[in-house]
Design a protein around this motif. Structure first.
Motif, mmCIF file in Angstrom:
data_model
loop_
_atom_site.group_PDB
_atom_site.id
_atom_site.type_symbol
_atom_site.label_atom_id
_atom_site.label_comp_id
_atom_site.label_asym_id
_atom_site.label_seq_id
_atom_site.Cartn_x
_atom_site.Cartn_y
_atom_site.Cartn_z
ATOM 1 N N ALA A 1 0.828 -1.200 0.000
ATOM 2 C CA ALA A 1 0.000 0.000 0.000
ATOM 3 C C ALA A 1 0.867 1.257 0.000
ATOM 4 N N PHE A 2 1.951 1.236 0.770
ATOM 5 C CA PHE A 2 2.826 2.402 0.826
ATOM 6 C C PHE A 2 3.621 2.554 -0.464
ATOM 7 N N MET B 1 14.031 12.059 -1.786
ATOM 8 C CA MET B 1 13.183 12.181 -2.967
ATOM 9 C C MET B 1 12.468 13.527 -2.982
ATOM 10 N N PHE B 2 12.163 14.066 -1.789
ATOM 11 C CA PHE B 2 11.495 15.366 -1.679
ATOM 12 C C PHE B 2 12.499 16.513 -1.555
ATOM 13 N N LEU C 1 1.501 22.105 2.504
ATOM 14 C CA LEU C 1 0.262 21.671 3.146
ATOM 15 C C LEU C 1 -0.119 20.268 2.677
ATOM 16 N N TRP C 2 0.062 19.999 1.395
ATOM 17 C CA TRP C 2 -0.220 18.665 0.860
ATOM 18 C C TRP C 2 0.615 17.604 1.567
ATOM 19 N N LEU C 3 1.896 17.905 1.749
ATOM 20 C CA LEU C 3 2.772 16.938 2.408
ATOM 21 C C LEU C 3 2.388 16.750 3.865
ATOM 22 N N GLY C 4 1.973 17.834 4.523
ATOM 23 C CA GLY C 4 1.517 17.717 5.905
ATOM 24 C C GLY C 4 0.263 16.871 6.016
ATOM 25 N N ILE C 5 -0.710 17.101 5.119
ATOM 26 C CA ILE C 5 -1.959 16.324 5.140
ATOM 27 C C ILE C 5 -1.677 14.859 4.809
ATOM 28 N N ALA C 6 -0.811 14.621 3.832
ATOM 29 C CA ALA C 6 -0.456 13.241 3.484
ATOM 30 C C ALA C 6 0.204 12.547 4.668
ATOM 31 N N THR D 1 1.759 10.750 -3.225
ATOM 32 C CA THR D 1 2.263 11.867 -2.420
ATOM 33 C C THR D 1 3.375 12.607 -3.143
ATOM 34 N N LEU D 2 4.276 11.882 -3.773
ATOM 35 C CA LEU D 2 5.395 12.495 -4.483
ATOM 36 C C LEU D 2 4.893 13.307 -5.673
#
Length: 520
Positions: free
Chosen positions: A7-8, A260-261, A33-38, A16-17
């Motif tokens: 799943a991950f 990666m980020f 914000l997207w990364l925080g919510i993810a 997420t990426l």
């Protein structure tokens, strides 16, 4: 959610990426914000009920951090210190409630022979790590080393999913400047390649090595009582290797994911089982925790500034509290105390040899120094893994041969074994025989992993050889800087095979094994 799950790897990570870099084209704040919510979704996958606790902790520490900054702006250091103390005490109170309440109640019941009921609290996942991360943020804010005015960035700093569950323990001052760099929001294919490579190595450590040797741990620590010599040593060695490959594998995966980020996490392992003494071991094992204990506990206690006696006391206190941080149990207290004693003895030994430097230049042979260190660490891991002190002592008795010795049957009548058998029997040990095949697979696997842990290059050395431009891995002790492996088809094929092999070995569904440090 686990890094070593389909799943991950197949859903969460690519979504997420992709979402992060797509949103970054429109707004860096939206990407953050997207990364925080993810990351919150990643955490909530385990148990959504504890999301509120995590968010409450984040909001509280952000507000306290801002309050400390305001007091400094008003030139009121005493007020800032009071706010800092309030924040740290509140964080520790939350940690104590969930992690140590039942331990405290059971200890009181045992000492006073009372029967107070336990609360049976479920330990929120990663609470030790996100609590320590935020305590470090508050202290750094008080020292003027960290300032955070953007709640979205602070949310990302705390919840960043690669480190949220089991570290590394991060410092605000070393992560946020990177995240504020515009280059972080652009796709960098070198970062992607390096990150995937490190992630793959970590995944292989976990799935192919740690989980495989872990099959021999539970029968000794959770099942067999009075384990004989070979069984006790086999279980202790298996756990010693399982813990290293499991946790260093997680740390590699976390570092690779962050890369990666475009974020460079601090290193957490540097071949600790190659250490020649305990001081060196703690410079190589769980390096971010060692740094935290040094900077926020040992040095504030006085460090080595008040003489050798006070330094030794500070070392003991630091290591006992470090042991208790790992888990609510007397076994962790003993483990921490053992390492405290080890460090005191090590420092005293080094002081003695420095004093004698003018009269002798002799040093302990490297092999014997390594062996003594490794055995001392392994004895500590017995307490670290055992459910209680009785089990730990029983296993140590077995390692000493006091629970009996089982020898391969073709050894039993060999003349060279007679002195050993006579010695064991004279000391009350029972000598039995068995077929060697019962332990052959475990022995071969243990030897292979021991050779990898003590002789093979570690992840950062491999990556430094891969490319000298990877500054995250420069200037490490023992690094093989004269070798470089440039990206090529052979390297790509090797990593692809390792990745595919690891994927094949990942169990499906609920059988996916958790990382050992999740429970701390």
């Amino acid at each position: 959610m686990l890094f070593n799950s389909y799943a991950f790897i197949g859903l969460f990570l690519p979504i997420t990426l992709a979402g992060f870099f797509l949103l970054a084209k429109a707004s860096h704040n939206w990407a953050a914000l997207w990364l925080g919510i993810a990351s919150l979704a990643f955490y909530g996958w385990w148990d959504p009920r504890y999301l509120a606790l995590l968010l409450l902790s984040i909001v509280f520490n952000f507000v306290v951090g801002r309050a400390i900054s305001r007091q400094h702006e008003r030139d009121a250091p005493n007020h800032a210190k009071l706010v800092l103390i309030f924040g740290i005490v509140s964080d520790l109170a939350l940690l104590f409630y969930f992690k140590y309440t039942d331990f405290f109640i059971s200890s009181v019941n045992h000492v006073l022979h009372t029967q107070h009921p336990l609360l049976n609290l479920v330990l929120p996942l990663g609470i030790s790590f996100f609590t320590f991360t935020q305590i470090a943020f508050l202290v750094d804010t008080y020292r003027g080393e960290a300032k955070e005015y953007d709640p979205v960035h602070y949310l990302f700093f705390v919840t960043n999913f690669p480190h949220l569950i089991a570290g590394p323990i991060l410092h605000h001052k070393e992560i946020m400047p990177q995240f504020e760099n515009p280059a972080c929001y652009r796709v960098n294919w070198e970062n992607i390649a390096v990150g995937l490579t490190i992630f793959t190595i970590g995944l292989a450590k976990k799935v192919l090595l740690a989980d495989e040797i872990g099959r021999y741990v539970a029968p000794v620590f959770d099942g067999t009582s009075n384990p004989h010599l070979f069984l006790a040593w086999g279980g202790a060695l298996a756990y010693t290797l399982q813990l290293y490959f499991d946790f260093s594998g997680y740390s590699d995966m976390a570092i690779g994911l962050a890369r990666m980020f475009g974020i460079k996490f601090p290193l957490n392992f540097d071949s600790p089982y190659k250490a020649q003494n305990i001081i060196e071991f703690w410079r190589r094992w769980h390096m971010t925790l060692s740094r935290f204990l040094r900077d926020y506990l040992y040095i504030p206690l006085g460090g080595n500034r008040q003489g050798p006696t006070r330094r030794h006391v500070n070392l003991l206190v630091t290591m006992v509290l470090g042991g208790l941080w790992h888990g609510a149990g007397w076994t962790f207290v003993v483990w921490g105390a053992l390492h405290g004693v080890y460090l005191v003895v090590n420092h005293a030994w080094q002081t003695f040899f420095r004093a004698a430097a003018d009269t002798t230049k002799e040093r302990s042979p490297r092999f014997w120094a390594w062996l003594l260190t490794f055995l001392a660490v392994m004895v500590g891991w017995v307490f670290f893994r055992a459910k209680d002190l009785d089990i730990a002592i029983d296993i140590l008795r077995g390692m000493a041969g006091l629970n009996g010795v089982v020898l391969p049957h073709h050894w039993f009548n060999a003349s060279f074994m007679n002195p050993l058998k006579e010695l064991l029997v004279a000391n009350g040990a029972q000598v039995l025989t068995t077929k060697f095949i019962a332990y052959r697979d475990q022995l071969y696997l243990t030897l292979q992993l021991l050779l990898i842990a003590t002789l093979a290059p570690n992840t950062q050395q491999i990556m430094q050889r891969f490319s000298p431009t990877i500054d995250q891995f420069k200037n490490l002790e023992g690094a093989l800087s004269r070798w470089t492996w440039r990206p090529n088809v052979a390297w790509l094929l090797a990593i692809a095979i390792l990745f595919g092999w690891s994927l094949i070995d990942i169990p499906s569904g609920e059988k996916v094994s958790e990382f050992l440090y999740f429970q701390f």
